[in-house]
Scaffold this motif. Sequence first.
Motif, short mmCIF file in Angstrom:
data_model
loop_
_atom_site.label_atom_id
_atom_site.label_comp_id
_atom_site.label_asym_id
_atom_site.label_seq_id
_atom_site.Cartn_x
_atom_site.Cartn_y
_atom_site.Cartn_z
N TYR A 55 -8.37 3.01 -1.58
CA TYR A 55 -8.35 2.92 -3.04
C TYR A 55 -7.00 3.41 -3.53
CZ TYR A 55 -9.55 4.28 -7.89
OH TYR A 55 -9.56 4.44 -9.25
N LYS A 56 -6.37 2.63 -4.42
CA LYS A 56 -5.12 3.06 -5.02
C LYS A 56 -5.13 2.67 -6.49
CE LYS A 56 -0.06 2.70 -4.62
NZ LYS A 56 1.08 2.15 -3.84
N LYS A 57 -4.72 3.61 -7.33
CA LYS A 57 -4.64 3.37 -8.77
C LYS A 57 -3.29 3.87 -9.25
CE LYS A 57 -6.80 6.21 -11.47
NZ LYS A 57 -7.88 6.92 -12.19
N GLU A 58 -2.59 3.02 -10.03
CA GLU A 58 -1.26 3.39 -10.48
C GLU A 58 -1.09 3.09 -11.96
OE1 GLU A 58 3.44 3.01 -9.17
OE2 GLU A 58 1.87 2.06 -7.97
N HIS A 59 -0.53 4.05 -12.70
CA HIS A 59 -0.15 3.87 -14.10
C HIS A 59 1.35 3.66 -14.15
CE1 HIS A 59 -3.95 4.89 -16.20
NE2 HIS A 59 -4.17 5.66 -15.15
N VAL A 60 1.78 2.51 -14.67
CA VAL A 60 3.20 2.16 -14.71
C VAL A 60 3.59 1.86 -16.16
CG1 VAL A 60 4.97 0.57 -13.89
CG2 VAL A 60 3.08 1.21 -12.39
N PHE A 61 4.79 2.29 -16.55
CA PHE A 61 5.28 2.08 -17.91
C PHE A 61 6.52 1.20 -17.88
CE2 PHE A 61 2.80 5.87 -17.86
CZ PHE A 61 2.14 5.89 -19.08
N GLY A 62 6.62 0.28 -18.83
CA GLY A 62 7.78 -0.58 -18.90
C GLY A 62 7.73 -1.47 -20.13
N LYS A 63 8.75 -2.28 -20.30
CA LYS A 63 8.81 -3.21 -21.42
C LYS A 63 8.32 -4.61 -21.04
CE LYS A 63 12.53 -0.85 -23.90
NZ LYS A 63 13.88 -0.99 -24.53
N LYS A 64 8.85 -5.12 -19.94
CA LYS A 64 8.48 -6.47 -19.53
C LYS A 64 8.10 -6.57 -18.06
CE LYS A 64 11.41 -8.81 -22.97
NZ LYS A 64 12.50 -9.81 -23.17
N SER A 65 8.50 -5.58 -17.26
CA SER A 65 8.30 -5.67 -15.82
C SER A 65 7.59 -4.43 -15.28
CB SER A 65 9.64 -5.86 -15.10
OG SER A 65 9.48 -5.97 -13.72
N PHE A 66 6.65 -4.64 -14.37
CA PHE A 66 5.87 -3.54 -13.79
C PHE A 66 5.76 -3.80 -12.28
CE2 PHE A 66 4.55 -4.61 -18.03
CZ PHE A 66 4.58 -3.40 -18.71
N SER A 67 6.07 -2.79 -11.48
CA SER A 67 6.07 -2.99 -10.04
C SER A 67 5.29 -1.91 -9.32
CB SER A 67 7.51 -3.04 -9.50
OG SER A 67 8.18 -1.82 -9.76
N THR A 68 4.77 -2.25 -8.14
CA THR A 68 4.06 -1.31 -7.30
C THR A 68 4.12 -1.84 -5.86
OG1 THR A 68 1.98 -0.11 -6.94
CG2 THR A 68 1.81 -2.41 -7.64
N ARG A 69 3.51 -1.10 -4.94
CA ARG A 69 3.47 -1.51 -3.55
C ARG A 69 2.05 -1.36 -3.03
NH1 ARG A 69 6.87 2.66 -3.25
NH2 ARG A 69 5.80 3.50 -1.44
N ALA A 70 1.69 -2.21 -2.08
CA ALA A 70 0.35 -2.13 -1.49
C ALA A 70 0.38 -2.72 -0.09
CB ALA A 70 -0.67 -2.85 -2.35
N LYS A 71 -0.47 -2.19 0.77
CA LYS A 71 -0.62 -2.71 2.12
C LYS A 71 -1.98 -3.40 2.20
CE LYS A 71 0.95 -0.33 5.58
NZ LYS A 71 1.14 0.65 6.70
N PHE A 72 -1.96 -4.74 2.20
CA PHE A 72 -3.20 -5.51 2.23
C PHE A 72 -3.75 -5.63 3.65
CE2 PHE A 72 -0.94 -7.33 -1.53
CZ PHE A 72 -1.81 -6.81 -2.49
N ASP A 73 -2.92 -5.37 4.63
CA ASP A 73 -3.33 -5.39 6.04
C ASP A 73 -2.75 -4.15 6.70
OD1 ASP A 73 -3.65 -5.83 8.80
OD2 ASP A 73 -3.56 -8.00 8.56
N GLN A 74 -3.61 -3.31 7.27
CA GLN A 74 -3.16 -2.05 7.85
C GLN A 74 -2.17 -2.26 8.99
OE1 GLN A 74 -3.83 1.02 6.68
NE2 GLN A 74 -4.91 0.02 4.99
N ARG A 75 -2.16 -3.47 9.58
CA ARG A 75 -1.27 -3.73 10.72
C ARG A 75 0.11 -4.21 10.27
NH1 ARG A 75 -5.24 -8.02 13.27
NH2 ARG A 75 -5.20 -8.53 11.04
N LYS A 76 0.29 -4.45 8.97
CA LYS A 76 1.55 -4.99 8.48
C LYS A 76 2.20 -4.03 7.48
CE LYS A 76 0.01 -9.74 9.22
NZ LYS A 76 -0.24 -11.08 8.63
N GLN A 77 3.41 -4.36 7.08
CA GLN A 77 4.14 -3.52 6.15
C GLN A 77 3.60 -3.69 4.73
OE1 GLN A 77 8.27 -4.58 6.60
NE2 GLN A 77 8.57 -3.18 8.31
N GLU A 78 4.00 -2.73 3.87
CA GLU A 78 3.60 -2.82 2.47
C GLU A 78 4.25 -4.03 1.80
OE1 GLU A 78 2.60 1.50 0.62
OE2 GLU A 78 4.70 1.01 0.83
N SER A 79 3.54 -4.58 0.83
CA SER A 79 4.06 -5.69 0.03
C SER A 79 4.52 -5.17 -1.32
CB SER A 79 2.98 -6.76 -0.17
OG SER A 79 2.65 -7.40 1.05
N ASP A 80 5.61 -5.76 -1.82
CA ASP A 80 6.11 -5.44 -3.15
C ASP A 80 5.43 -6.34 -4.17
OD1 ASP A 80 8.02 -3.46 -2.36
OD2 ASP A 80 9.32 -5.07 -1.66
#
Length: 308
Positions: A163-188
């Motif tokens: 479980y991951k929850k993120e609060h992000v602030f911005g004007k037009k762009s919002f970014s985070t990272r997540a690993k959808f597969d434990q065997r692979k790297q995080e996705s942007d």
Amino acid sequence: MSHHVTNRSQSSSSQPPVVQKLTDDPVNPKNAQSSVTCVYQSHIGGYWRNVTVIWSKNLMNHSVTLTVDSVESDYHQTCKIDLKPWHFWAKKGYKTFEVDGNQLEAYWDLRSAKFSGSPEPCSDFYVALVSEEEVVLLLGDYKKKAYKKTKSRPALVDALLFYKKEHVFGKKSFSTRAKFDQRKQESDIVVESSTTGPRDPEMWISIDGIVLIHIKNLQWKFRGNETVLVNKQPVQVFWDVHAWLFCSPGSGHGLFIFKPGASEDDSDKEGSSVGGGSDCSDQSKYYSTLSYSKSSPFCLFLYAWKIE
């Protein structure tokens, strides 16, 4: 002392509530507090327990808090680490605390940590939680340094982020990272929007630099869901940006949910719009998707706050 091992599915039922208002007042740059909440399942003291890690940052403070669930009561033990920017020594340290009679040790080194706009560092750090000379939770890429400092062995079973929850602030762009597969790297993950100006509002959702969802006429499709492919793996994406379009600035957020796995209903693949029956009370029809995270090894909730 005898120990009992509970399975993961029993432990996951005690997840933290999804609905959590950040503030009752309109958001502005002065009171904006970015935060990242990650919940892991880790084997501690003979039980699978939830370990909640919260990274938070505003204009004055930057901290990381570790909370370990008790299986004997509703009491949870918390270890807070203040990362004071003017105290170099505070970025490396050691603390001990107890949960259900089990002594836990927290070690951290964030002196060289690198950040990319999030209160959670992206590289050059470690945060380690040790129980009975075993590293039951290890965050960061300085793994060798962590094992050397703690003088502890790796856990027999790695902690699982579900479980991951993120609060992000911005004007037009919002970014985070997540690993959808434990065997692979995080996705942007990047959410971009254009909600002002002469043109109809639009929204783009990109993963690893590829635009996978492009919503035109956002005023009619402010709620919806689609299934996309990330590294040949299906990922369900839900969105609700009603507040961006119809509420006063800072009074509400856009909500995005990313859940690995195919949709149970093929009809869910197409984005849908919902008109009427909406307000600016900071509630979303997709808050009910808490149930999704219980049936999946991972679920990401992104709260995107627009600051004009």
